[in-house]
Design an enzyme around this catalytic site. Structure first.
Site, short mmCIF file in Angstrom:
data_model
loop_
_atom_site.label_atom_id
_atom_site.label_comp_id
_atom_site.label_asym_id
_atom_site.label_seq_id
_atom_site.Cartn_x
_atom_site.Cartn_y
_atom_site.Cartn_z
N ALA A 63 -15.96 16.49 54.62
CA ALA A 63 -15.65 17.44 53.57
C ALA A 63 -16.70 17.30 52.47
CB ALA A 63 -14.26 17.13 53.02
N GLY A 106 -14.16 14.71 57.76
CA GLY A 106 -13.79 16.07 58.18
C GLY A 106 -14.64 16.56 59.34
N GLU A 109 -13.04 15.24 62.27
CA GLU A 109 -11.76 15.93 62.45
C GLU A 109 -11.97 17.31 63.09
OE1 GLU A 109 -10.78 15.10 58.32
OE2 GLU A 109 -8.94 14.11 58.97
N GLU A 129 -13.33 7.74 55.32
CA GLU A 129 -12.69 8.15 54.06
C GLU A 129 -12.24 6.98 53.19
OE1 GLU A 129 -12.20 9.48 56.98
OE2 GLU A 129 -11.98 11.67 56.88
#
Ligand code: 3H9
Length: 704
Positions: A63, A106, A109, A129
């Site tokens: 992200a 992300g 993911e 993270e």
């Protein structure tokens, strides 16, 4: 399609390429761009399968971390990736993630929501993270356990370290390694599986089966030790464990809740501050990014003591050849130390014996200046004596090439005075490494008043090449790190002279999160070294200034610290530290003779008395420009002084406490203890205006 996401087709395979430099973060527009491209692929009857790839040096690195700062500041909503992930997973045409560089956070993911993952051999995947105080927030804690099993998934999410693609294949997170061109290989792979039924990761259950509770308990314990005082890694384990008891939908809901809690905690804000801090320090307003640095392909070092030897290893570790000059005896000791150090790493399995031999072969010991006229950089790491350094520099002036960078590893001496011993002060710079220089990440890069921008750019590039963080500071006694340490160290000594013990002070600092208590630090550095600096710098000559008393007595007794087996503490032959009642008795006697009133201290008081002195000096350093920004001070303390990353560094910590509160406390200390507690004018100003050190940095950046 979109600037950030490109779309093309080849042989019945759609290729969606994320193109959001520098690291293809999932910034606004990227998830929507991928979704739109996926819809196009689904609508195209000629497309049988889809490849999701990325342009540039890496697959999606996660992200956009800037978005999180905006969320916390109330300026944006948390980006939600689930609609994209569901669309990928529910796609009627199989989707293959093609990974090069890193698939992180992300990015991983997104890859896990694809039906297959292929990767080049040197790619890495992971959920880092927790290094930002967060947990995976887009299904990572629920999909990863379905691919590789809950315990391994929990370990990866809690430790945060990426794993190489071949290991990911063994675990089940990646399906195939692609040799050669990744996109070509991914297209071929996509065609080969186009007609097979594709699994949705969220529907896999086989690897969740079984009772894992003992494994989770053991992992929690292991992580508690490895990630001292950190919350997010434990929360990551909790979230992954939920995958074994909850449905995927409920697990995702719970993950989102836990993610939000982590994001709002100081831990995440501090770690995100540290992440950007590491990168901000590379930005020097008057030395633009395109400043031409001198190439550094080989170097020479003068002085084969602890520092010189550590610096030589740091260069050899990254493949840069080093000549090192000293007496034969010093060189023999230095090389033996380096070999022992490398052998220990080989024993621990960090690298092979061949790697060790290759590194050793890059270090050339010599007693003369032979070859110094060929090297790109000379680092002087001689004893801290100005006459000696000046003599060395006048010799170097005759030997070194005109474009050779002359660096000094001094930690206390004036760079300008050293520089004028040469006819080329513009080529002279300070490189203040921290011991052990082969391991410590920090280098204070000290600019003298004549140092050229090219030489600064070279020093910054060298720090980066060494995989260290270089922070540019201005010349001045103690530069940034040590200058702030003195008030901290002396205040700790005053606190013990007022009734606490060294152990109590160090325990309070350890509970705060410091890697080492200040008395342990003093023992490591040597009490005689601190005493010499006190003398030479006339630190307590000012009339009326309180002088620490016990430390001189310890020095007089030969209690010089670890090297003497005793200092503030006792040390056994393995350097194991134990408190010493004799030291406490000596401190009490000293205090009684000086009529210092005795009292007890709470841990909170100890933290205020010690760290507020450090922060106050940090404010002076900011104001006089010795450090460029508050964040530079934080990066120095996080990487060189064991300040806990989850507190973001001393200046960030001060902001979280509130500058007004700190200022008021310092004024109170001034009333009680006198002028040494005079608040820094900048601290006073910011406190009165209700501002923070971060706002000071932001205003400075806006005016740059
Ligand atoms: C996450 O994904 C949460 C999810 O679970 C979903 C939640 C909903 N965002 O490091 P570099 C910038 S959390 C924004 O020098 P390298 C960086 O600041 C995220 N910016 O390059 C720098 O900017 P500048 C999980 C980012 O080659 C520039 O890119 N992911 C991001 O040495 C170059 O970076 C991570 O934690 C980002 N995600 O190393 C990965 N990443 O040039 C974090 C980088 O202005 N990133 N930037 O200074 C890294 O670990 C390294 O950047 C990476 C490349 C290894 C990728």
């Amino acid at each position: 399609m979109s600037e950030l996401v490109k779309y093309s087709t080849r042989d019945g395979v759609a290729i969606i390429t994320v193109d959001n430099p520098p690291v293809n973060a999932l910034s606004t527009g990227v998830p929507a761009g991928i979704l739109a491209a996926l819809k196009t692929a689904e609508a195209d009857a000629t497309v049988q399968a889809v490849v999701l790839a990325a342009a540039g040096k890496t697959f999606i690195a996660g992200a956009d971390i800037n978005d999180f700062l905006n969320v916390v500041a109330g300026k944006a909503e948390l980006p939600v990736l689930h609609p994209l992930l569901h669309a990928l997973e529910d796609s009627r045409k199989p989707v293959v993630a093609a990974i090069h560089g890193m698939a992180l956070g992300g990015g991983m993911e997104v890859a896990m929501a694809c039906h297959y993952r292929v990767a080049v051999p040197d790619a890495q995947v992971g959920q880092p993270e927790c290094k930002l105080g967060l947990i995976p927030g887009a299904g990572g804690t629920q999909r990863l356990p379905r691919l590789i099993g809950p315990l391994k998934a929990a370990e990866l999410c809690a430790m945060g370290d990426p794993i190489p693609a071949p290991e990911a294949v063994q675990l089940g997170a990646v399906d195939q390694i692609i040799q050669g061109n990744l996109v070509d290989g991914a297209v071929a792979f996509a065609k080969s599986i186009a007609n097979r039924p594709a699994h949705k990761t969220r529907e896999l259950t086989a690897k969740l089966a079984g009772n894992h509770s003992a494994g989770f308990a053991a992992l929690r314990e292991q992580v508690r030790k490895a990630k001292r005082n950190l919350n997010a890694p434990q929360v990551a384990i909790d979230a992954v464990e939920l995958s074994t008891t909850l449905s995927f939908a409920k697990g995702i809901e719970k993950e989102a809740e836990l993610f939000k809690q982590c994001l709002r905690a100081t831990e995440a804000q501090a770690l995100i501050h540290a992440f950007f801090g590491d990168r901000t320090v590379a930005k020097i307003p008057d030395v633009p990014k395109d400043t031409q640095a001198f190439p550094v392909r080989n170097i020479a070092i003068i002085g084969a003591g602890t520092m010189g030897g550590g610096i030589a290893m740091a260069f050899a570790n990254v493949g840069i050849p080093v000549r090192i000059k000293d007496t034969q005896e010093a060189l023999d000791r230095c090389l033996a130390n380096a070999r022992r150090n490398y052998e220990n790493s080989v024993k621990r399995g960090r690298y092979t014996k061949e790697v060790m031999e290759q590194r050793m072969s890059l270090i050339t010991p010599q007693t003369s200046y032979d070859g110094f006229d060929h090297v790109d950089m000379i680092i002087e790491a001689a004893y801290e004596s100005m006459p000696l350094k000046r003599q060395i520099y006048s010799e170097l002036d005759k030997i070194a090439r005109v474009d050779c960078v002359l660096a000094t590893n001094t930690s206390t001496l004036d760079i300008n005075e050293i520089a004028v011993a040469t006819g080329r002060p513009q080529m002279v710079i300070g490189l203040h490494f921290f011991s052990p220089a082969n391991a410590m990440r920090l280098v204070e890069i000290v600019r003298g008043s004549a140092t050229s921008k090219e030489v600064i750019a070279t020093a910054m590039a060298v720090a980066k090449a060494l995989k260290k963080v270089g922070v540019l500071v201005r010349n001045g006694f103690g530069f940034v790190g040590n200058r702030m340490m003195f008030p901290y160290m002396y205040e700790a000594q005053f606190v013990v002279e007022e009734g606490a013990t060294p152990e109590e002070v160090d325990r309070a600092l350890a509970h705060f999160g410091m890697a080492m208590g200040i008395f342990s630090v003093d023992d490591l550095g040597g009490l005689d070294v601190a005493a010499r600096i006190r003398e030479e710098q006339h630190q307590f000559d000012k009339p009326g200034l309180r002088k620490p008393l016990a430390s001189d007595k310890l020095v007089a007794l030969g209690r010089l610290g670890q090297k003497a087996g005793k200092g503030w503490y006792l040390y056994d032959e393995n350097r194991k530290q134990t408190p010493d009642l004799e030291v406490v008795a000596l401190i009490r006697k000293t205090a009684a003779e000086a009529h210092i009133p005795q009292r007890t201290f709470t841990e909170a008081e100890i933290i205020e008395r010690t760290l507020y002195g450090l922060i106050n000096e940090g404010a002076r350093i900011l104001e006089d420009g010795t450090a460029l920004r508050a964040v530079d001070i934080d990066v120095i303390y996080l990487n060189g002084y064991g300040f806990p990353a989850y507190r973001g560094g001393p200046m960030f910590y001060a902001d979280t406490v509130g500058l007004k509160k700190i200022y008021d406390k310092i004024c109170e200390f001034r009333e009680q203890h006198g002028a040494r507690w005079e608040p820094a004018p900048l601290l006073k100003r910011l406190a009165e205006q209700g501002k923070t050190f971060a706002s000071f940095d932001a205003e400075k950046a806006a005016h740059a």
